[in-house]
Design an enzyme around this catalytic site. Structure first.
Site, PDB file in Angstrom:
ATOM      1  N   LYS A 133     -13.511  -3.780 -18.006  1.00  0.00           N
ATOM      2  CA  LYS A 133     -14.490  -2.807 -18.502  1.00  0.00           C
ATOM      3  C   LYS A 133     -15.110  -3.287 -19.815  1.00  0.00           C
ATOM      4  CE  LYS A 133     -12.265   1.033 -16.150  1.00  0.00           C
ATOM      5  NZ  LYS A 133     -11.108   1.908 -16.263  1.00  0.00           N
ATOM      6  N   THR A 161      -9.117   7.235  -2.999  1.00  0.00           N
ATOM      7  CA  THR A 161      -9.283   8.447  -3.808  1.00  0.00           C
ATOM      8  C   THR A 161     -10.753   8.663  -4.172  1.00  0.00           C
ATOM      9  OG1 THR A 161      -7.128   7.967  -4.735  1.00  0.00           O
ATOM     10  CG2 THR A 161      -8.458   9.587  -5.907  1.00  0.00           C
ATOM     11  N   LYS A 216     -15.455  -2.869 -11.312  1.00  0.00           N
ATOM     12  CA  LYS A 216     -15.544  -3.553 -12.620  1.00  0.00           C
ATOM     13  C   LYS A 216     -14.976  -4.960 -12.559  1.00  0.00           C
ATOM     14  CE  LYS A 216     -12.210  -0.538 -12.198  1.00  0.00           C
ATOM     15  NZ  LYS A 216     -11.805   0.826 -12.195  1.00  0.00           N
ATOM     16  N   GLU A 225      -5.316   1.627 -10.098  1.00  0.00           N
ATOM     17  CA  GLU A 225      -6.027   0.738  -9.173  1.00  0.00           C
ATOM     18  C   GLU A 225      -5.111   0.483  -7.974  1.00  0.00           C
ATOM     19  OE1 GLU A 225      -9.298  -0.408  -9.963  1.00  0.00           O
ATOM     20  OE2 GLU A 225      -8.858   1.204 -11.335  1.00  0.00           O
TER      21      GLU A 225
END
Ligand code: HSE
Length: 426
Positions: free
Chosen positions: A202, A15, A104, A187
């Site tokens: 994060k 995406t 991340k 994810e």
């Protein structure tokens, strides 16, 4: 002024990768004085049907080709995960290529090492897309003279979308999760989102970038939202709260408390009103200054835009500021945390049940602030009914001991659910 050209190798066409390719192909000549040339895109499946069509010579399934291409001076990594992303990034930096990454998970695990490598090789390392909702704040915090005293954040778009839509559409968790996946918020492995790991990554990156200390994931509490039912949303609403998946960091004298878990937060607080994929962060520093921001936390274009901002920084010749050297950090253990708790018990509906439960809570010095009992066992098709208790402040260690005894009672039919209450900042 002579145009600067960045020759780009894009790794990954999910995406986010697709969003980056689309923006680069559409806008490459619209950014004054810079030219961004998308030279190669590394994909897993060369012949997969895609939403945009690319010249066939752009796609390759061999990431080595991109690493070895001397003209490519910038790589964008959006494949995620640790392997092979880590090796690719390290090798790219060693070959003096600038790197932009949305990863991340990798930064939480190896942020210090990767920043060091970038600095040694005099390359730019762009990490805005790893924390799209808060990178602007991270940039200003990194140059703030004051340390963070308290931070409360919503860092995962998928979870916030799920919790918002469960309330809005009166649906259960799994129904809305499928929709979040269809919308491309999750994810690759959605358990990273719903079990709290993405939020934890994060938070670790934010703390790492602003303080130099990247807390290892095993060193703090991480809980997700899988067990939250539509009934919990209704009960908490009745009590005046919303449930949000929060990242919390708090300095307590020389100790740092870090945790990620769903929390009840008063419906009057700003952060409780963030809806859908919107993320937000509130910070109070050691001298009491409070700042905050909100921004979308997931999605194709918000993430692709963060990547383009890093490309512009490279084109403008910006240098990275690696996080400062790691300081000694004394983490507070979760058992020592003091907070209020929402407890849900699935219990038989018969005399004496409430007093059995409250007797155990009382034994551990836990005082009850509110009790709700809802529904009829017949209409729920279960032999039990939910009993909700909101406690006054208690120690985590005591609440866990009490739950240990309560779950053994014969009147309790399912694993009790515990959600911590958070006071928030604004
Ligand atoms: N899966 C992430 C989220 C995407 O839902 O927030 C952005 O990191």
């Amino acid at each position: 002024m002579k145009k600067k050209i960045l020759y780009i190798g894009l790794l990954g066409l999910g995406t986010v990768g697709e969003g980056v390719a689309e923006l680069l192909l559409k806008r490459k000549n619209k950014i004054k004085n810079y030219e961004f040339v998308l030279k190669s895109i590394v994909v897993k499946h060369l012949h997969k049907k895609r939403n945009i069509s690319f010249p066939s010579n752009l796609l390759t399934s061999d990431f080595r080709k991109v690493l070895k291409d001397e003209e490519i001076n910038t790589i964008i990594e959006v494949i995620g995960g640790i392997r092979p992303a880590k090796e690719i990034i390290i090798e790219a930096l060693e070959r003096k290529k600038n790197v932009i990454t949305a990863n991340k998970m990798l930064l939480a695990e190896a942020g210090s090492q990767i920043f060091k490598k970038a600095q040694e090789n005099n390359c730019y390392l762009g990490v805005r897309a790893s924390n799209i909702a808060s990178y602007r704040l991270i940039e200003s915090l990194s140059s703030s003279p004051s340390e963070i005293k308290k931070l409360v954040g919503i860092f995962n778009g998928t979870c916030n979308y799920i919790l918002t839509e469960m309330e809005r559409r009166k649906k259960d968790f799994s129904f809305i999760l499928k929709e979040a996946q269809r919308r491309g918020y999750t994810e690759k492995d959605p358990s990273n989102d719903i079990d709290g790991y993405d939020t934890a990554h994060k938070l670790a990156v934010l703390l790492g970038l602003t303080s130099g200390y990247f807390p290892p994931l095993h060193s703090f509490l991480i809980e997700g939202i899988r067990r939250i039912s539509y009934e919990d949303i209704l009960f908490t609403k009745e009590l005046g709260y919303r449930i949000k998946l929060l990242a919390i960091a708090r300095r307590d004298n020389d100790r740092l408390e870090i945790r990620v878990h769903p929390a009840l937060i008063s419906r009057n607080k700003a952060i409780s009103r963030l809806e859908g994929v919107e993320n937000g962060i509130e910070i109070q520093d050691e001298v009491g200054v409070e700042i905050g921001m909100q921004a979308p936390g997931a999605g194709k274009y918000p993430t692709a835009t963060a990547i383009l901002e890093d490309l512009i920084s490279i084109a403008k010749g910006r240098k990275i500021t690696p996080p400062s050297d790691k300081k000694e950090v004394n983490l507070k253990k979760i058992e020592e945390v003091v907070t209020r708790y929402y407890l849900r018990f699935e219990a038989l509906d018969k005399p004496g049940v409430l007093s059995e439960i409250s007797g155990i809570l009382g034994k551990y010095n836990i005082s009850i602030q509110a009790v709700l009992q809802k529904g009829e066992k017949k209409e729920r098709g279960k032999e039990s009914v939910p009993v909700i208790m909101l406690t006054h402040k208690a120690r985590e260690k005591d609440i866990q001991k009490a739950l240990g005894e309560i779950r053994e009672l014969s009147v309790i039919k399912e694993e009790p659910l515990l959600i911590r209450v958070e006071e928030g900042i604004f």
